[in-house]
Design an enzyme around this catalytic site. Structure first.
Site, PDB file in Angstrom:
ATOM      1  N   GLY A 180       0.904  -1.233   0.115  1.00 47.99           N
ATOM      2  CA  GLY A 180       0.002  -0.001   0.003  1.00 47.99           C
ATOM      3  C   GLY A 180       0.866   1.208   0.123  1.00 47.99           C
ATOM      4  N   ALA A 181       0.601   2.251  -0.979  1.00 49.54           N
ATOM      5  CA  ALA A 181       1.180   3.252  -0.933  1.00 49.54           C
ATOM      6  C   ALA A 181       0.314   4.763  -1.024  1.00 49.54           C
ATOM      7  N   GLY A 182      -0.338   4.517   0.215  1.00 48.59           N
ATOM      8  CA  GLY A 182      -0.967   5.416   0.694  1.00 48.59           C
ATOM      9  C   GLY A 182      -0.368   6.456   1.692  1.00 48.59           C
ATOM     10  N   TYR A 183      -1.101   7.131   2.701  1.00 48.38           N
ATOM     11  CA  TYR A 183      -0.581   7.728   3.421  1.00 48.38           C
ATOM     12  C   TYR A 183       0.422   7.163   4.473  1.00 48.38           C
ATOM     13  N   LYS A 237      -1.348  -1.202  -5.837  1.00 53.29           N
ATOM     14  CA  LYS A 237      -2.514  -1.404  -6.913  1.00 53.29           C
ATOM     15  C   LYS A 237      -2.199  -0.820  -8.019  1.00 53.29           C
ATOM     16  N   GLU A 290     -17.980  16.803   4.440  1.00 51.58           N
ATOM     17  CA  GLU A 290     -17.081  17.595   3.342  1.00 51.58           C
ATOM     18  C   GLU A 290     -17.399  17.290   1.655  1.00 51.58           C
ATOM     19  N   ASP A 308      -5.602   2.706   8.218  1.00 49.01           N
ATOM     20  CA  ASP A 308      -7.032   2.349   8.415  1.00 49.01           C
ATOM     21  C   ASP A 308      -6.982   0.656   8.653  1.00 49.01           C
ATOM     22  N   GLN A 322      -3.928  11.653   9.371  1.00 51.88           N
ATOM     23  CA  GLN A 322      -3.203  12.082  10.577  1.00 51.88           C
ATOM     24  C   GLN A 322      -2.508  11.131  11.445  1.00 51.88           C
ATOM     25  N   LYS A 371      -7.177  24.188   6.647  1.00 52.64           N
ATOM     26  CA  LYS A 371      -7.280  23.203   6.053  1.00 52.64           C
ATOM     27  C   LYS A 371      -6.374  22.939   5.017  1.00 52.64           C
TER      28      LYS A 371
HETATM   29  P1  FAD Z   1      -4.807   5.110   2.008  1.00 52.02           P
HETATM   30  O1  FAD Z   1      -4.135   6.393   2.230  1.00 52.02           O
HETATM   31  O2  FAD Z   1      -6.249   5.064   1.715  1.00 52.02           O
HETATM   32  O3  FAD Z   1      -3.955   4.063   1.013  1.00 52.02           O
HETATM   33  C1  FAD Z   1      -3.987   2.695   0.825  1.00 52.02           C
HETATM   34  C2  FAD Z   1      -3.260   2.537  -0.418  1.00 52.02           C
HETATM   35  O4  FAD Z   1      -3.370   1.056  -0.537  1.00 52.02           O
HETATM   36  C3  FAD Z   1      -3.900   3.025  -1.591  1.00 52.02           C
HETATM   37  O5  FAD Z   1      -2.797   3.443  -2.417  1.00 52.02           O
HETATM   38  C4  FAD Z   1      -4.490   1.806  -2.342  1.00 52.02           C
HETATM   39  O6  FAD Z   1      -4.626   1.856  -3.809  1.00 52.02           O
HETATM   40  C5  FAD Z   1      -3.775   0.732  -1.768  1.00 52.02           C
HETATM   41  N1  FAD Z   1      -4.259  -0.596  -1.994  1.00 52.02           N
HETATM   42  C6  FAD Z   1      -5.464  -0.995  -1.312  1.00 52.02           C
HETATM   43  N2  FAD Z   1      -5.614  -2.389  -1.382  1.00 52.02           N
HETATM   44  C7  FAD Z   1      -4.580  -2.745  -2.125  1.00 52.02           C
HETATM   45  C8  FAD Z   1      -4.049  -4.027  -2.271  1.00 52.02           C
HETATM   46  N3  FAD Z   1      -5.078  -5.295  -2.099  1.00 52.02           N
HETATM   47  N4  FAD Z   1      -2.905  -4.288  -2.766  1.00 52.02           N
HETATM   48  C9  FAD Z   1      -1.977  -3.385  -3.135  1.00 52.02           C
HETATM   49  N5  FAD Z   1      -2.499  -1.911  -2.670  1.00 52.02           N
HETATM   50  C10 FAD Z   1      -3.588  -1.711  -2.168  1.00 52.02           C
HETATM   51  N6  FAD Z   1      -8.004  12.060   7.732  1.00 52.02           N
HETATM   52  C11 FAD Z   1      -7.525  12.920   8.032  1.00 52.02           C
HETATM   53  O7  FAD Z   1      -6.808  12.607   8.981  1.00 52.02           O
HETATM   54  N7  FAD Z   1      -7.889  14.305   7.651  1.00 52.02           N
HETATM   55  C12 FAD Z   1      -8.755  14.472   6.759  1.00 52.02           C
HETATM   56  O8  FAD Z   1      -8.996  15.605   6.305  1.00 52.02           O
HETATM   57  C13 FAD Z   1      -9.479  13.168   5.964  1.00 52.02           C
HETATM   58  N8  FAD Z   1     -10.109  13.575   5.011  1.00 52.02           N
HETATM   59  C14 FAD Z   1     -11.053  12.440   4.298  1.00 52.02           C
HETATM   60  C15 FAD Z   1     -11.783  12.474   3.252  1.00 52.02           C
HETATM   61  C16 FAD Z   1     -12.233  11.545   2.684  1.00 52.02           C
HETATM   62  C17 FAD Z   1     -13.266  11.909   1.449  1.00 52.02           C
HETATM   63  C18 FAD Z   1     -11.880  10.188   3.001  1.00 52.02           C
HETATM   64  C19 FAD Z   1     -12.681   9.174   2.353  1.00 52.02           C
HETATM   65  C20 FAD Z   1     -11.101  10.047   3.972  1.00 52.02           C
HETATM   66  C21 FAD Z   1     -10.444  11.251   5.053  1.00 52.02           C
HETATM   67  N9  FAD Z   1      -9.749  11.176   5.905  1.00 52.02           N
HETATM   68  C22 FAD Z   1      -9.263  11.973   6.344  1.00 52.02           C
HETATM   69  C23 FAD Z   1      -9.177   9.606   6.470  1.00 52.02           C
HETATM   70  C24 FAD Z   1      -7.981   9.267   5.510  1.00 52.02           C
HETATM   71  O9  FAD Z   1      -8.110   9.423   4.212  1.00 52.02           O
HETATM   72  C25 FAD Z   1      -7.522   7.799   6.063  1.00 52.02           C
HETATM   73  O10 FAD Z   1      -7.612   7.405   7.496  1.00 52.02           O
HETATM   74  C26 FAD Z   1      -6.280   7.443   5.507  1.00 52.02           C
HETATM   75  O11 FAD Z   1      -6.207   7.492   4.088  1.00 52.02           O
HETATM   76  C27 FAD Z   1      -5.861   6.051   5.791  1.00 52.02           C
HETATM   77  O12 FAD Z   1      -4.335   5.959   5.287  1.00 52.02           O
HETATM   78  P2  FAD Z   1      -3.687   4.445   4.994  1.00 52.02           P
HETATM   79  O13 FAD Z   1      -2.479   4.584   4.585  1.00 52.02           O
HETATM   80  O14 FAD Z   1      -4.281   3.408   5.805  1.00 52.02           O
HETATM   81  O15 FAD Z   1      -4.723   4.076   3.470  1.00 52.02           O
HETATM   82  P1  NAD Z   2     -17.696   8.102  10.223  1.00 51.64           P
HETATM   83  O1  NAD Z   2     -17.874   6.761  10.870  1.00 51.64           O
HETATM   84  O2  NAD Z   2     -16.854   9.175  10.853  1.00 51.64           O
HETATM   85  O3  NAD Z   2     -19.334   8.570  10.067  1.00 51.64           O
HETATM   86  C1  NAD Z   2     -20.363   7.891   9.580  1.00 51.64           C
HETATM   87  C2  NAD Z   2     -21.533   8.691   9.778  1.00 51.64           C
HETATM   88  O4  NAD Z   2     -22.694   7.754   9.384  1.00 51.64           O
HETATM   89  C3  NAD Z   2     -21.907   8.665  11.372  1.00 51.64           C
HETATM   90  O5  NAD Z   2     -22.198   9.881  11.763  1.00 51.64           O
HETATM   91  C4  NAD Z   2     -22.995   7.589  11.506  1.00 51.64           C
HETATM   92  O6  NAD Z   2     -23.834   8.151  12.601  1.00 51.64           O
HETATM   93  C5  NAD Z   2     -23.707   7.641  10.205  1.00 51.64           C
HETATM   94  N1  NAD Z   2     -24.518   6.419   9.974  1.00 51.64           N
HETATM   95  C6  NAD Z   2     -24.001   4.994   9.931  1.00 51.64           C
HETATM   96  N2  NAD Z   2     -24.914   4.248   9.863  1.00 51.64           N
HETATM   97  C7  NAD Z   2     -26.156   5.071   8.982  1.00 51.64           C
HETATM   98  C8  NAD Z   2     -27.116   4.722   8.426  1.00 51.64           C
HETATM   99  N3  NAD Z   2     -27.825   3.413   8.307  1.00 51.64           N
HETATM  100  N4  NAD Z   2     -27.968   5.798   8.028  1.00 51.64           N
HETATM  101  C9  NAD Z   2     -27.627   7.117   8.259  1.00 51.64           C
HETATM  102  N5  NAD Z   2     -26.232   7.282   8.691  1.00 51.64           N
HETATM  103  C10 NAD Z   2     -25.633   6.334   9.164  1.00 51.64           C
HETATM  104  O7  NAD Z   2     -17.288   7.964   8.747  1.00 51.64           O
HETATM  105  P2  NAD Z   2     -16.744   8.789   7.778  1.00 51.64           P
HETATM  106  O8  NAD Z   2     -17.124  10.299   7.738  1.00 51.64           O
HETATM  107  O9  NAD Z   2     -16.628   8.076   6.416  1.00 51.64           O
HETATM  108  O10 NAD Z   2     -15.288   9.008   8.024  1.00 51.64           O
HETATM  109  C11 NAD Z   2     -14.085   7.950   8.244  1.00 51.64           C
HETATM  110  C12 NAD Z   2     -12.900   8.241   9.015  1.00 51.64           C
HETATM  111  O11 NAD Z   2     -12.253   9.222   8.221  1.00 51.64           O
HETATM  112  C13 NAD Z   2     -13.214   8.865  10.477  1.00 51.64           C
HETATM  113  O12 NAD Z   2     -12.379   8.436  11.181  1.00 51.64           O
HETATM  114  C14 NAD Z   2     -12.835  10.319  10.009  1.00 51.64           C
HETATM  115  O13 NAD Z   2     -12.592  11.030  11.175  1.00 51.64           O
HETATM  116  C15 NAD Z   2     -12.045  10.436   8.758  1.00 51.64           C
HETATM  117  N6  NAD Z   2     -12.299  11.743   8.130  1.00 51.64           N
HETATM  118  C16 NAD Z   2     -11.772  12.638   8.658  1.00 51.64           C
HETATM  119  C17 NAD Z   2     -12.004  13.951   7.988  1.00 51.64           C
HETATM  120  C18 NAD Z   2     -11.197  15.029   8.418  1.00 51.64           C
HETATM  121  O14 NAD Z   2     -10.563  15.249   9.484  1.00 51.64           O
HETATM  122  N7  NAD Z   2     -11.640  16.306   7.828  1.00 51.64           N
HETATM  123  C19 NAD Z   2     -12.691  13.939   6.872  1.00 51.64           C
HETATM  124  C20 NAD Z   2     -13.221  12.826   6.240  1.00 51.64           C
HETATM  125  C21 NAD Z   2     -12.987  11.558   6.902  1.00 51.64           C
END
Ligand code: FAD
Ligand code: NAD
Length: 404
Positions: free
Chosen positions: A10-13, A38, A170, A301, A319, A378
């Protein structure tokens, strides 16, 4: 003597942070490092809501992995891991096998549907670049089709967002800025568009500061979002969703687009590989290794760590994933050099929730902030993540610099 082989999945965060730190810490003859992902690009998962709404092109949210790794020290393999055979120190990719001495699992999370009927089949989840592109194009298609039909279907212009967590809020923030553009582009009356956010809990952004939640909701409401709070979604159908109404009644909300943003679980590979897990997240040891597997680190995650102050898991965030990556890299070096491993402790600097690219609400270093100030903060957080992985050149290439 054979060099130990470190494989990072995985090359995410988490994975990229581990790799870029490791390539600085490890001597060329000390270890072989292999990064598997991937795609040959990294995407900023935290920006995917923008690509999904169409306010930011998907190419802006991704960059080539080869641009940030030291190719003299790291071999990159574009591939998908399907199973980890811990007893054999082996990872099965779709098209080959890889042996490892040390493994880092950083493959991120997946959308959690809680087994709700129809959710996988009919709703969209903001999960990667491909999914984001599909959501953007699907919404555009609904607008483009609306005026072409003899009998206009207003529900084409209804967008339901399931879940008012950070992802849902968001995404809504981007959507309310995108919809007026779409209406102009496709000659659609904006009064026909409905954006409905359905949240099961008694409040949006459950657990977040109530004053900041109120700000977020009122800003989104003023731009046309209708909130249905305390309303669990029970089913998703090709026509929309069914929500709970009272004790045992259901109400239908027809919608051309349903985006499910109601939570995440770990990657399915965790369960497939037999790790003990809760919703595919492994409760890791303080040094980030999986219990019972002294050569396997699990971060991001796919990992679960407890906030001892409230005895509940930390929400999975970028983070934390990045901070884990830094500790994971140091612990890998310690393992190779037979030194003591360090314990991971998150250092939460704050949380900012964007509400479009010009507005936000959040807490940074204990200080509450809203509006353009929070939005600026942000962008700084987004740029910092780029800087930590790819330095100043990556910030210049991909950073966010909008000045108000
Ligand atoms: P990721 O960063 O998701 O990376 C996983 C990597 O693994 C990807 O490159 C993927 O392609 C790869 N991968 C997946 N499966 C496989 C496989 N089987 N084989 C090889 N490679 C694979 N968190 C914050 O702290 N602040 C925010 O503002 C924030 N905003 C968010 C907004 C959105 C819309 C979403 C969805 C999430 C947000 N989050 C935020 C949560 C944050 O994005 C995740 O917690 C974070 O990305 C997790 O990092 P990771 O390295 O575990 O996975
Ligand atoms: P979350 O779990 O934080 O929120 C999901 C929401 O869906 C909750 O409010 C929950 O009550 C609701 N929900 C659950 N089941 C439901 C149902 N059947 N019907 C209606 N509502 C329902 O998930 P997320 O928003 O996808 O965030 C995932 C992770 O990513 C979290 O850890 C979050 O902190 C992080 N994240 C952080 C940021 C940021 O820091 N700016 C932005 C996006 C995501």
């Amino acid at each position: 003597m054979r060099k130990p082989r470190i494989v990072i999945l995985g090359a995410g965060y988490g994975g990229l942070m581990t790799t870029t730190r490791l390539q600085k810490l490890v001597g060329a003859n000390e270890a072989d490092i292999i990064l598997v992902n991937k795609n040959d690009y990294h995407y900023e998962t935290t920006w995917l809501h923008e690509a999904s709404a169409g306010t930011l092109h998907h190419d802006r949210v991704r960059y080539d992995i080869k641009d940030v790794i030291d190719r003299n020290k790291v071999d990159f393999i574009k591939g998908t891991a399907v199973e980890i055979k811990t007893a054999e120190n082996k990872v099965l990719l779709e098209d080959r096998e890889l042996d490892y001495d040390y493994l880092v699992v950083a493959v991120g999370g997946e959308s959690e549907t809680f087994g709700i009927k129809g959710m996988k089949e009919y709703a969209f989840a903001i999960s990667n670049v491909n999914a984001a592109r599909r959501i953007r194009e699907h919404i555009e298609y609904q607008f483009a089709t609306y005026n072409t039909e003899a009998e206009k279907k207003d529900e084409r212009l209804t967008i339901v967002v399931g879940g008012a967590g950070f992802t849902g809020i968001e995404f809504l923030g981007e959507l309310v800025n995108r919809v007026p553009e779409l209406c102009r582009e496709y000659d659609v009356d904006i009064n026909k568009v409905k954006i409905i956010c359905v949240e099961a809990a008694p409040s949006a952004l459950p657990g977040f500061d109530p004053e900041l939640v109120k700000y977020a909701m009122s800003r989104l409401e003023s731009k046309g979002v209708e909130f249905r709070i305390g309303t669990p979604i029970k089913e998703c159908t090709p026509e929309g969703i069914l929500v709970a109404k009272g004790e045992d009644e259901l109400e239908e909300i027809k919608a051309g687009t349903v985006v499910w943003a109601a939570g995440v679980r770990g990657n399915a590979i965790i369960e497939k590989s037999g790790f003990e897990a809760m919703r595919a997240r492994v409760k890791v040891q303080p040094d980030l290794r999986a219990p019972g597997h002294d050569n396997v680190f699990i971060i991001g995650d796919c990992s679960l760590i407890i906030n001892e102050e409230i005895n509940r898991p930390y929400p999975p965030t970028a983070q934390i994933a990045m901070q884990q990556g830094e500790v994971c890299a140091r612990n890998l070096v310690s393992l190779i050099r037979n030194k003591e491993l360090e314990a991971f402790k998150p250092d939460i600097k704050g949380t900012v929730c964007s509400l479009g690219d010009d507005d936000a609400t959040g807490i940074v270093f204990g200080k509450k902030m809203v509006g353009t100030r929070a939005s600026f903060m942000k962008k700084m957080v987004d740029n910092r993540a780029l800087y930590k992985i790819g330095g100043a050149s990556l910030v210049l290439k991909k950073g966010k610099f909008k000045v108000f």
